[in-house]
Design a protein around this motif. Sequence first.
Motif, PDB file in Angstrom:
ATOM      1  N   CYS A 246      88.129  16.914 -10.205  1.00  0.00           N
ATOM      2  CA  CYS A 246      86.855  17.547 -10.580  1.00  0.00           C
ATOM      3  C   CYS A 246      85.954  17.762  -9.372  1.00  0.00           C
ATOM      4  CB  CYS A 246      86.138  16.699 -11.627  1.00  0.00           C
ATOM      5  SG  CYS A 246      86.948  16.668 -13.240  1.00  0.00           S
ATOM      6  N   VAL A 247      85.890  16.772  -8.489  1.00  0.00           N
ATOM      7  CA  VAL A 247      85.074  16.922  -7.277  1.00  0.00           C
ATOM      8  C   VAL A 247      85.621  18.057  -6.408  1.00  0.00           C
ATOM      9  CG1 VAL A 247      84.351  15.801  -5.137  1.00  0.00           C
ATOM     10  CG2 VAL A 247      84.307  14.516  -7.280  1.00  0.00           C
ATOM     11  N   ALA A 248      86.951  18.100  -6.269  1.00  0.00           N
ATOM     12  CA  ALA A 248      87.567  19.154  -5.454  1.00  0.00           C
ATOM     13  C   ALA A 248      87.298  20.535  -6.046  1.00  0.00           C
ATOM     14  CB  ALA A 248      89.072  18.910  -5.342  1.00  0.00           C
ATOM     15  N   ILE A 249      87.372  20.647  -7.371  1.00  0.00           N
ATOM     16  CA  ILE A 249      87.092  21.929  -8.015  1.00  0.00           C
ATOM     17  C   ILE A 249      85.634  22.335  -7.785  1.00  0.00           C
ATOM     18  CG2 ILE A 249      86.864  23.089 -10.246  1.00  0.00           C
ATOM     19  CD1 ILE A 249      89.302  21.527 -11.192  1.00  0.00           C
ATOM     20  N   GLY A 250      84.716  21.375  -7.912  1.00  0.00           N
ATOM     21  CA  GLY A 250      83.312  21.676  -7.668  1.00  0.00           C
ATOM     22  C   GLY A 250      83.071  22.183  -6.264  1.00  0.00           C
ATOM     23  N   VAL A 251      83.709  21.535  -5.271  1.00  0.00           N
ATOM     24  CA  VAL A 251      83.568  21.977  -3.877  1.00  0.00           C
ATOM     25  C   VAL A 251      84.146  23.379  -3.708  1.00  0.00           C
ATOM     26  CG1 VAL A 251      84.274  21.526  -1.494  1.00  0.00           C
ATOM     27  CG2 VAL A 251      83.572  19.621  -2.969  1.00  0.00           C
ATOM     28  N   GLY A 252      85.346  23.593  -4.268  1.00  0.00           N
ATOM     29  CA  GLY A 252      85.998  24.900  -4.130  1.00  0.00           C
ATOM     30  C   GLY A 252      85.218  26.022  -4.776  1.00  0.00           C
ATOM     31  N   VAL A 253      84.675  25.768  -5.966  1.00  0.00           N
ATOM     32  CA  VAL A 253      83.900  26.803  -6.659  1.00  0.00           C
ATOM     33  C   VAL A 253      82.665  27.187  -5.854  1.00  0.00           C
ATOM     34  CG1 VAL A 253      82.443  27.227  -8.678  1.00  0.00           C
ATOM     35  CG2 VAL A 253      84.732  26.251  -8.967  1.00  0.00           C
ATOM     36  N   MET A 254      81.989  26.208  -5.274  1.00  0.00           N
ATOM     37  CA  MET A 254      80.791  26.529  -4.489  1.00  0.00           C
ATOM     38  C   MET A 254      81.149  27.318  -3.229  1.00  0.00           C
ATOM     39  SD  MET A 254      77.599  26.564  -4.308  1.00  0.00           S
ATOM     40  CE  MET A 254      77.335  25.628  -5.823  1.00  0.00           C
ATOM     41  N   PHE A 255      82.280  26.995  -2.597  1.00  0.00           N
ATOM     42  CA  PHE A 255      82.739  27.781  -1.459  1.00  0.00           C
ATOM     43  C   PHE A 255      82.996  29.231  -1.868  1.00  0.00           C
ATOM     44  CE2 PHE A 255      84.244  23.999   1.147  1.00  0.00           C
ATOM     45  CZ  PHE A 255      83.325  24.228   2.158  1.00  0.00           C
ATOM     46  N   MET A 256      83.655  29.417  -3.011  1.00  0.00           N
ATOM     47  CA  MET A 256      83.955  30.766  -3.488  1.00  0.00           C
ATOM     48  C   MET A 256      82.679  31.552  -3.768  1.00  0.00           C
ATOM     49  SD  MET A 256      87.150  29.986  -6.068  1.00  0.00           S
ATOM     50  CE  MET A 256      87.089  31.648  -6.712  1.00  0.00           C
ATOM     51  N   ILE A 257      81.714  30.897  -4.414  1.00  0.00           N
ATOM     52  CA  ILE A 257      80.452  31.575  -4.704  1.00  0.00           C
ATOM     53  C   ILE A 257      79.756  31.984  -3.409  1.00  0.00           C
ATOM     54  CG2 ILE A 257      78.136  31.257  -5.665  1.00  0.00           C
ATOM     55  CD1 ILE A 257      79.396  29.458  -7.793  1.00  0.00           C
ATOM     56  N   TYR A 258      79.738  31.085  -2.459  1.00  0.00           N
ATOM     57  CA  TYR A 258      79.068  31.374  -1.184  1.00  0.00           C
ATOM     58  C   TYR A 258      79.727  32.554  -0.464  1.00  0.00           C
ATOM     59  CZ  TYR A 258      77.591  30.855   3.662  1.00  0.00           C
ATOM     60  OH  TYR A 258      77.107  31.095   4.920  1.00  0.00           O
ATOM     61  N   GLN A 259      81.038  32.536  -0.404  1.00  0.00           N
ATOM     62  CA  GLN A 259      81.740  33.579   0.329  1.00  0.00           C
ATOM     63  C   GLN A 259      81.659  34.936  -0.368  1.00  0.00           C
ATOM     64  OE1 GLN A 259      85.625  31.880   0.825  1.00  0.00           O
ATOM     65  NE2 GLN A 259      85.026  30.679   2.620  1.00  0.00           N
ATOM     66  N   ARG A 260      81.617  34.924  -1.712  1.00  0.00           N
ATOM     67  CA  ARG A 260      81.544  36.192  -2.442  1.00  0.00           C
ATOM     68  C   ARG A 260      80.131  36.769  -2.456  1.00  0.00           C
ATOM     69  NH1 ARG A 260      85.851  37.715  -5.661  1.00  0.00           N
ATOM     70  NH2 ARG A 260      87.572  36.229  -5.742  1.00  0.00           N
ATOM     71  N   VAL A 261      79.154  35.897  -2.664  1.00  0.00           N
ATOM     72  CA  VAL A 261      77.770  36.372  -2.788  1.00  0.00           C
ATOM     73  C   VAL A 261      77.135  36.638  -1.424  1.00  0.00           C
ATOM     74  CG1 VAL A 261      75.452  35.771  -3.600  1.00  0.00           C
ATOM     75  CG2 VAL A 261      77.452  35.217  -4.999  1.00  0.00           C
ATOM     76  N   VAL A 262      77.318  35.688  -0.506  1.00  0.00           N
ATOM     77  CA  VAL A 262      76.677  35.807   0.805  1.00  0.00           C
ATOM     78  C   VAL A 262      77.603  36.476   1.816  1.00  0.00           C
ATOM     79  CG1 VAL A 262      75.526  34.512   2.648  1.00  0.00           C
ATOM     80  CG2 VAL A 262      75.316  33.767   0.278  1.00  0.00           C
ATOM     81  N   GLY A 263      78.910  36.305   1.596  1.00  0.00           N
ATOM     82  CA  GLY A 263      79.861  36.849   2.559  1.00  0.00           C
ATOM     83  C   GLY A 263      79.947  36.031   3.811  1.00  0.00           C
ATOM     84  N   GLY A 264      79.610  34.745   3.695  1.00  0.00           N
ATOM     85  CA  GLY A 264      79.581  33.880   4.861  1.00  0.00           C
ATOM     86  C   GLY A 264      80.952  33.380   5.251  1.00  0.00           C
ATOM     87  N   VAL A 265      81.098  33.032   6.498  1.00  0.00           N
ATOM     88  CA  VAL A 265      82.303  32.414   7.015  1.00  0.00           C
ATOM     89  C   VAL A 265      81.918  31.049   7.537  1.00  0.00           C
ATOM     90  CG1 VAL A 265      84.171  32.561   8.692  1.00  0.00           C
ATOM     91  CG2 VAL A 265      83.301  34.654   7.634  1.00  0.00           C
TER      92      VAL A 265
END
Length: 267
Positions: A246-265
């Motif tokens: 669950c912790v890993a999924i939470g971390v992964g989902v936030m990374f995905m949101i950041y990269q899709r919305v902000v386009g950050g690397v």
Amino acid sequence: MESGEDRAARSKEATVLETAMEAGHILLENGAEIFRVEETMDRICNYFGVPERNFFVLSNGIFTTGGSMPDRRYARVRHIPVKGTQLNKVVAVNQLSREVEEGRYTIEEVWARLEEIRRMPGKTVRMQILASGVGSACFCYLFGGSLADSGAAFAAGLVLYAFVLKVSGPHLSKIMGNLCGGALVTFLCILCYRLGFGDNMNHMIIGSIIPLVPGVPFTNGIRDIADGDYISGAVRLLDAMLVFLCVAIGVGVMFMIYQRVVGGVLL
């Protein structure tokens, strides 16, 4: 017809078994291993003269039978939900069982002492939040982070445990709480990194999620399996692995949101 002596003996056996079960309850709900629970219960019953007793302990329940009279057996089942860990109570009950074998207590005094142990206060909210922050910072540094990374991890650890104590614990399920906790830590570390606080995102996140890691249940699960308590060990390992997932999924989902919305690397 049952004599007065028989009634007194049956009452004493029931009291001893009930006291032993209470000791096992305190141990199990505070993170003790299965063998430790069974050993402590057996010590109490052995000292106070209950020759026939059987204990079946699982990760969330205790089954107890005993008594020397075939037609007047004691039997009790107690459900014990999986909770947190308070090792100070485990240590106190262990010490009490050894003092019982030394003859320091009557059965009534043992029960009173168990009630005192049950009422032992846990760490204050401020202490838990501060410990989370310090632990996050220290682990971040141990895993190779800089002082700036550790400072960011300290702040993230403080906010994380405030969330755990005030929101996740009282209002969310265990699965959702860990998912949200992992996502919150990642968001805070991304925010700190984007604002220039911290040098390495990986080290910051790794240090900050340490307060969510169920180290004691995972270790106890391995010990239970090593001792032959396969059911309890498997349940504890499954519970710990579910938290990791669950912790890993939470971390992964936030990374995905950041990269899709902000386009950050992230570096």
